[in-house]
Motif scaffolding. Structure first.
Motif, PDB file in Angstrom:
ATOM      1  N   THR A 387       0.826  -1.210   0.000  1.00  0.00           N
ATOM      2  CA  THR A 387       0.000   0.000   0.000  1.00  0.00           C
ATOM      3  C   THR A 387       0.861   1.261   0.000  1.00  0.00           C
ATOM      4  OG1 THR A 387      -0.062   0.117   2.407  1.00  0.00           O
ATOM      5  CG2 THR A 387      -1.737  -1.241   1.311  1.00  0.00           C
ATOM      6  N   ARG A 388       0.218   2.353  -0.377  1.00  0.00           N
ATOM      7  CA  ARG A 388       0.922   3.646  -0.327  1.00  0.00           C
ATOM      8  C   ARG A 388       1.292   4.010   1.109  1.00  0.00           C
ATOM      9  NH1 ARG A 388      -1.825   7.868  -4.597  1.00  0.00           N
ATOM     10  NH2 ARG A 388      -2.014   6.450  -6.374  1.00  0.00           N
ATOM     11  N   GLY A 389       0.436   3.606   2.036  1.00  0.00           N
ATOM     12  CA  GLY A 389       0.716   3.903   3.430  1.00  0.00           C
ATOM     13  C   GLY A 389       2.017   3.268   3.898  1.00  0.00           C
ATOM     14  N   TYR A 392       4.797   5.450   2.550  1.00  0.00           N
ATOM     15  CA  TYR A 392       4.834   6.753   3.202  1.00  0.00           C
ATOM     16  C   TYR A 392       5.327   6.642   4.644  1.00  0.00           C
ATOM     17  CZ  TYR A 392       3.198  11.319   4.867  1.00  0.00           C
ATOM     18  OH  TYR A 392       3.128  12.572   5.420  1.00  0.00           O
ATOM     19  N   TYR A 525       0.050  12.569   4.564  1.00  0.00           N
ATOM     20  CA  TYR A 525      -0.357  11.215   4.153  1.00  0.00           C
ATOM     21  C   TYR A 525      -1.669  11.233   3.379  1.00  0.00           C
ATOM     22  CZ  TYR A 525      -2.274   6.525   4.465  1.00  0.00           C
ATOM     23  OH  TYR A 525      -2.854   5.322   4.154  1.00  0.00           O
ATOM     24  N   LYS A 529      -1.912   9.691  -0.296  1.00  0.00           N
ATOM     25  CA  LYS A 529      -2.795   8.555  -0.572  1.00  0.00           C
ATOM     26  C   LYS A 529      -3.667   8.779  -1.795  1.00  0.00           C
ATOM     27  CE  LYS A 529      -6.159   7.752   2.295  1.00  0.00           C
ATOM     28  NZ  LYS A 529      -6.962   7.376   3.489  1.00  0.00           N
ATOM     29  N   ARG A 530      -3.960  10.046  -2.069  1.00  0.00           N
ATOM     30  CA  ARG A 530      -4.910  10.310  -3.146  1.00  0.00           C
ATOM     31  C   ARG A 530      -4.304  10.956  -4.388  1.00  0.00           C
ATOM     32  NH1 ARG A 530      -9.076  14.341  -0.358  1.00  0.00           N
ATOM     33  NH2 ARG A 530      -8.893  12.692   1.192  1.00  0.00           N
TER      34      ARG A 530
END
Length: 537
Positions: A387-389, A392, A525, A529-530
């Motif tokens: 995931t992007r999380g 990040y 964040y 995320k977007r």
């Protein structure tokens, strides 16, 4: 011969058109940094300031950092001598680094990216790109030299003569040209642009360290060091132009060697073989933290070593602290407060300055995430379940960890060295130095958070954080000698934080800045995320 460099002039003009914003920022930024502190130094020089600074700079640790001065008697130490002594070596070093990055970026890196192959498909000489890039860098450094000389002359300060000012500027410009010549050679020898950048900066660093040793032990040996041909010109005192002649010949030889090497190698190849990697990757690379640690390992180790050396260098002057502080009213104004010892006062001020440097490493790590994204290194990972999380928060976590280590290393280096040189007269313990360092941790988190915020919402603006960091650094460093309004000082985040140990710890400020930093990271964040990712094959 003419065929190899055919139409270099067209490329040169195109490069000026492409880089004009960078050139303006380069000249004005480095030029003002080099020449713009004359009024501040005039303030320092008032009263017994010159004598105080002279005695301070005789410390071997300071000589190893800023270089020597030809002045042998404190009463002969002038404003111009002090300015050159304090500023010239560092400014020349920055000019060399800027030129190295520019030359490698416009030669070997463009070759690695395939852009140079596209250029050569036109009626352009085989080595026209290298010649155009080199001429452009020389052009920039000549403008930089003239700009610095002009600005320093305009101030009209005592002992800052026009002749010395332009020698000062020319010395910095020559340092930049020497950096470019070194980079042009390494761009031919190394197998990749990253190798060329690393080896070029390594040579610059080695020259700096070698001259530190010879400056202390035997100054004559520094004259065989190419870096010595810049700051040993001694502007405003002896005004030696001859070392610049050595530098010119050195650059000419390197450029001839570079073109000979380039003419005999294939495009995309170097003279040193590319190191083969492992047949199978380590298991640690199968995780996001392992991958990010691998990517940032080199820069983290280099910076952490630098922090220890920096802390030790400043710590070594604690033994002469009493004579240093009492030698000058202006130095007393900078480093003393009523009711506290000289060591405690100095620690509070110098720790604030050093923590500004510690903040650089977390910003570099956060910005690195966008750098690898823009190079499309993460494109295949974006297609997996990672995931992007994870990207990040792993990057943010690594940046915070680096900030903690950096604080520990710089405070530990300062405290360990200071306690050892003060021996029985030590009035502070290691815990006092560590507390003074970690007291500024919220400021490090704040700069990390600003980098995270731009990463999430406007990643191309990430480098602007360095501008604010530099602004804060200058404001904090000279706040003791410049009579600036309190509201203006508060525009630098570290101005909000009390300086331990001469001031008491303020838990409310510590918690507030930390909370703001965490909030900015979360907002960053949300943007990360977007926002659209840069994708490729």
């Amino acid at each position: 011969m003419k065929e190899k460099f055919m139409r270099w002039d067209i490329l040169f003009l195109q490069y000026l058109k492409r880089d004009w914003k960078k050139i303006i920022f380069w000249i004005i930024g480095l030029g003002l940094f080099s020449a713009g502190f004359v009024p501040a130094f005039e303030e320092i020089a008032k009263g017994q300031g010159l004598i105080g600074m002279y005695e301070t700079m005789q410390n071997p640790a300071m000589t190893s950092m800023v270089g020597p001065t030809p002045i042998k008697i404190a009463t002969h130490y002038t404003l111009g001598a002090m300015y050159t002594h304090t500023m010239l070596l560092f400014c020349g070093l920055f000019a060399m680094i800027m030129s190295v990055l520019h030359i490698v970026g416009h030669t070997r890196k463009e070759e690695d990216l395939g852009l140079l192959e596209l250029i050569r498909s036109f009626q352009i000489g085989r080595q026209a790109n290298s010649l155009a890039s080199m001429i452009e860098t020389i052009f920039i450094n000549v403008l930089l030299a003239l700009f610095i000389g002009g600005v320093m002359t305009i101030f009209g300060a005592d002992t800052i003569s026009a002749k010395g000012s332009f020698l000062f500027g020319t010395s910095i410009g020559m340092a930049g040209i020497m950096g470019a010549a070194i980079a042009l050679v390494m761009a031919q020898i190394m197998p990749s642009s990253s190798g060329a950048t690393g080896s070029s900066l390594g040579i610059v660093g080695l020259l700096y360290i070698l001259r530190a040793g010879t400056d202390i032990s035997n100054i004559d040996l520094s004259m065989i060091n190419p870096m010595g041909w810049t700051y040993l010109t001694y502007p405003f005192t002896e005004n030696h132009w001859l070392p610049l002649g050595y530098g010119f010949i050195f650059c000419l030889i390197l450029v001839v060697i570079a073109f000979a090497l380039e003419g005999a190698r294939d495009m995309g190849a170097g003279y040193l073989p590319e190191r083969e990697g492992r047949a199978n990757a380590k298991k640690s690379l199968l995780s996001v933290p392992g991958l990010f640690i691998k990517i940032n390992k080199g820069v983290m180790i280099a910076w952490l070593i630098a922090f220890v050396i920096l802390g030790a260098a400043y710590g070594s002057i604690y033994g002469d602290m009493q004579s240093f502080i009492e030698s000058s009213d202006i130095v007393q104004q900078m480093f003393t407060q009523s009711g506290v010892s000289i060591e405690e006062s100095f620690t509070g001020t110098i720790m604030m300055v050093m923590m500004g440097l510690v903040s650089i490493l977390p910003i570099v790590i956060v910005n690195k995430l966008f750098a690898v994204e823009s190079r499309l290194y993460l494109s295949q990972l974006h297609a997996t379940k990672v995931t992007r999380g994870q990207f990040y928060w792993t990057s943010i976590g690594l940046a915070i960890f680096a900030g903690l280590l950096g604080t520990l290393f710089v405070a530990g280096g300062l405290g360990g060295t200071a306690i050892s040189v003060m021996s029985d007269s030590a009035t502070m313990e290691m815990i006092d130095f560590l507390a003074a360092g970690f007291n500024f941790l919220p400021a490090v988190l704040f700069f990390t958070a600003l980098a995270a915020l731009t990463l999430g919402w406007a990643p191309r603006l990430g480098k602007l954080i360095y501008v604010y960091l530099g602004y804060s650094f200058i404001l904090n460093y000279f706040s003791g000698i410049l009579d600036l309004p309190d509201w203006f000082l508060k525009t630098a985040i570290k101005s909000w934080i009390p300086r331990m140990p001469m001031e008491d710890f303020d838990a409310s400020i510590f918690i507030t800045i930390t909370a703001i930093s965490i909030a900015l990271m979360i907002i960053g964040y949300l943007g990360y995320k977007r926002r659209d990712m840069m994708e490729g094959a």
